[in-house]
Design a protein around this motif. Structure first.
Motif, PDB file in Angstrom:
ATOM      1  N   PHE A  84       1.282  14.886   3.951  1.00 24.13           N
ATOM      2  CA  PHE A  84       0.455  13.769   4.420  1.00 24.13           C
ATOM      3  C   PHE A  84       1.072  12.440   3.981  1.00 24.13           C
ATOM      4  CE2 PHE A  84      -4.054  15.847   4.837  1.00 24.13           C
ATOM      5  CZ  PHE A  84      -3.523  16.857   5.623  1.00 24.13           C
ATOM      6  N   ARG A  85       1.463  12.407   2.696  1.00 24.36           N
ATOM      7  CA  ARG A  85       2.029  11.169   2.139  1.00 24.36           C
ATOM      8  C   ARG A  85       3.283  10.767   2.921  1.00 24.36           C
ATOM      9  NH1 ARG A  85       1.205   9.673  -3.255  1.00 24.36           N
ATOM     10  NH2 ARG A  85       0.628  11.801  -3.786  1.00 24.36           N
ATOM     11  N   THR A  86       4.101  11.771   3.238  1.00 18.65           N
ATOM     12  CA  THR A  86       5.367  11.511   3.922  1.00 18.65           C
ATOM     13  C   THR A  86       5.135  10.882   5.297  1.00 18.65           C
ATOM     14  OG1 THR A  86       6.350  13.352   2.753  1.00 18.65           O
ATOM     15  CG2 THR A  86       7.488  12.635   4.737  1.00 18.65           C
ATOM     16  N   VAL A  87       4.183  11.422   6.050  1.00 18.28           N
ATOM     17  CA  VAL A  87       3.968  10.886   7.393  1.00 18.28           C
ATOM     18  C   VAL A  87       3.373   9.482   7.313  1.00 18.28           C
ATOM     19  CG1 VAL A  87       1.710  11.990   7.833  1.00 18.28           C
ATOM     20  CG2 VAL A  87       3.165  11.413   9.720  1.00 18.28           C
ATOM     21  N   ALA A  88       2.495   9.248   6.358  1.00 20.94           N
ATOM     22  CA  ALA A  88       1.870   7.917   6.226  1.00 20.94           C
ATOM     23  C   ALA A  88       2.906   6.854   5.855  1.00 20.94           C
ATOM     24  CB  ALA A  88       0.758   7.967   5.188  1.00 20.94           C
ATOM     25  N   PHE A  99       4.283   0.192   1.672  1.00 24.38           N
ATOM     26  CA  PHE A  99       3.139   1.090   1.485  1.00 24.38           C
ATOM     27  C   PHE A  99       3.529   2.258   0.612  1.00 24.38           C
ATOM     28  CE2 PHE A  99      -0.076   4.017   3.791  1.00 24.38           C
ATOM     29  CZ  PHE A  99      -1.157   3.487   3.114  1.00 24.38           C
ATOM     30  N   GLU A 100       2.736   2.533  -0.410  1.00 23.47           N
ATOM     31  CA  GLU A 100       2.908   3.727  -1.238  1.00 23.47           C
ATOM     32  C   GLU A 100       1.525   4.386  -1.332  1.00 23.47           C
ATOM     33  OE1 GLU A 100       4.729   6.482  -2.468  1.00 23.47           O
ATOM     34  OE2 GLU A 100       6.033   4.761  -2.086  1.00 23.47           O
ATOM     35  N   PHE A 202      -5.077   6.540   5.438  1.00 22.91           N
ATOM     36  CA  PHE A 202      -4.365   6.441   4.160  1.00 22.91           C
ATOM     37  C   PHE A 202      -4.492   5.020   3.639  1.00 22.91           C
ATOM     38  CE2 PHE A 202      -2.386   9.777   6.589  1.00 22.91           C
ATOM     39  CZ  PHE A 202      -2.181  10.771   5.658  1.00 22.91           C
ATOM     40  N   ARG A 203      -4.600   4.924   2.345  1.00 23.01           N
ATOM     41  CA  ARG A 203      -4.655   3.621   1.700  1.00 23.01           C
ATOM     42  C   ARG A 203      -3.871   3.693   0.398  1.00 23.01           C
ATOM     43  NH1 ARG A 203     -10.434   3.082   3.345  1.00 23.01           N
ATOM     44  NH2 ARG A 203     -10.500   4.464   5.126  1.00 23.01           N
ATOM     45  N   GLN A 204      -3.560   2.542  -0.158  1.00 20.21           N
ATOM     46  CA  GLN A 204      -2.942   2.456  -1.484  1.00 20.21           C
ATOM     47  C   GLN A 204      -3.940   1.730  -2.355  1.00 20.21           C
ATOM     48  OE1 GLN A 204       1.066   0.899  -1.586  1.00 20.21           O
ATOM     49  NE2 GLN A 204       0.919   0.365  -3.764  1.00 20.21           N
ATOM     50  N   TYR A 205      -4.518   2.440  -3.320  1.00 17.63           N
ATOM     51  CA  TYR A 205      -5.612   1.842  -4.095  1.00 17.63           C
ATOM     52  C   TYR A 205      -5.165   0.598  -4.844  1.00 17.63           C
ATOM     53  CZ  TYR A 205      -9.417   0.972  -7.195  1.00 17.63           C
ATOM     54  OH  TYR A 205     -10.427   0.344  -7.855  1.00 17.63           O
TER      55      TYR A 205
END
Ligand code: SIN
Ligand code: MN
Length: 207
Positions: A84-88, A99-100, A202-205
């Motif tokens: 998921f992280r990779t596609v985002a 974006f991380e 997806f978000r980066q807190y």
């Protein structure tokens, strides 16, 4: 691709094979050991989606992020899967945004699913101030997505988000109102064997 400053719609971003793999993961997650649930929000209303937060939990009663689901069953939010992280990350890069991602809200919409107009503004002050984006991935049935302005009363445009589409809003668009007015039942690609729609935001807190 850029539909407004900071906002991009990337139609058909994901191949059907990639969509199938993500749908399988979504299915396993929402019926897994920490299952998706229908949140009851601050005013007492039930949401019209089944939600599962990954990486960090968004509490619908307090509108705050936390490690465990204090508004429901106190279970810890499952980790954000690497796939998921990779596609985002790739979507944000293609939209030209830093974006991380460290969290994802996975929502399942059935034929009656919808989401009222709202802002995503519960991430850290620094993340919001930096305009770090929300990256959205749609899988399954098509949604009528509403995209408004920075104030609730501003005009709202409606666009269809189809399976495999990505949508990004960051920078000056980060706090724009948005929602889903309806799902178009039976519109999912047959290869997915999916009735309904998954949406991943997806978000980066924090920075
Ligand atoms: C959301 O705003 O959290 C969901 C948007 C969508 O389902 O496309
Ligand atoms: Mn949102």
């Amino acid at each position: 691709m850029e539909i407004a400053p900071g906002a991009s719609h990337l139609p058909r971003y994901l191949s059907i094979e990639h969509q199938r793999a993500l749908v399988e993961q979504c299915r396993a997650l929402i019926d897994g050991p920490v299952p998706a649930y229908v949140p009851v929000v601050r005013g007492g209303g039930r949401m019209h989606v089944r939600m599962l937060c990954l990486g960090r939990h968004w509490n619908g009663k307090t509108y705050a992020y936390e490690a465990t689901r204090a508004d429901y069953d106190n279970l810890p939010a499952p980790p954000l899967p690497d796939a998921f992280r990779t596609v985002a990350r790739a979507i944000a890069r293609d939209a030209g945004m830093p974006f991380e991602p460290d969290l994802c809200i996975l929502n399942f919409y059935d034929a009656d699913g919808r989401m009222g107009l709202h802002q995503d503004k519960d991430e850290s002050t620094r993340s919001l101030a930096a305009g770090l984006p929300v990256v959205s991935v749609s899988l399954g049935d098509t949604a009528r997505f509403l995209f408004g302005g920075l104030k609730r009363r501003e005009p709202v445009e409606s666009r269809l988000l189809e399976s495999g589409d990505a949508f990004v809003f960051g920078g000056p668009a980060r706090l724009r109102f948005h929602g889903v007015s309806r799902i178009i039942p039976g519109s999912a690609p047959p290869e997915l064997e999916l009735t309904g729609r998954f949406n991943l935001t997806f978000r980066q807190y924090d920075l």
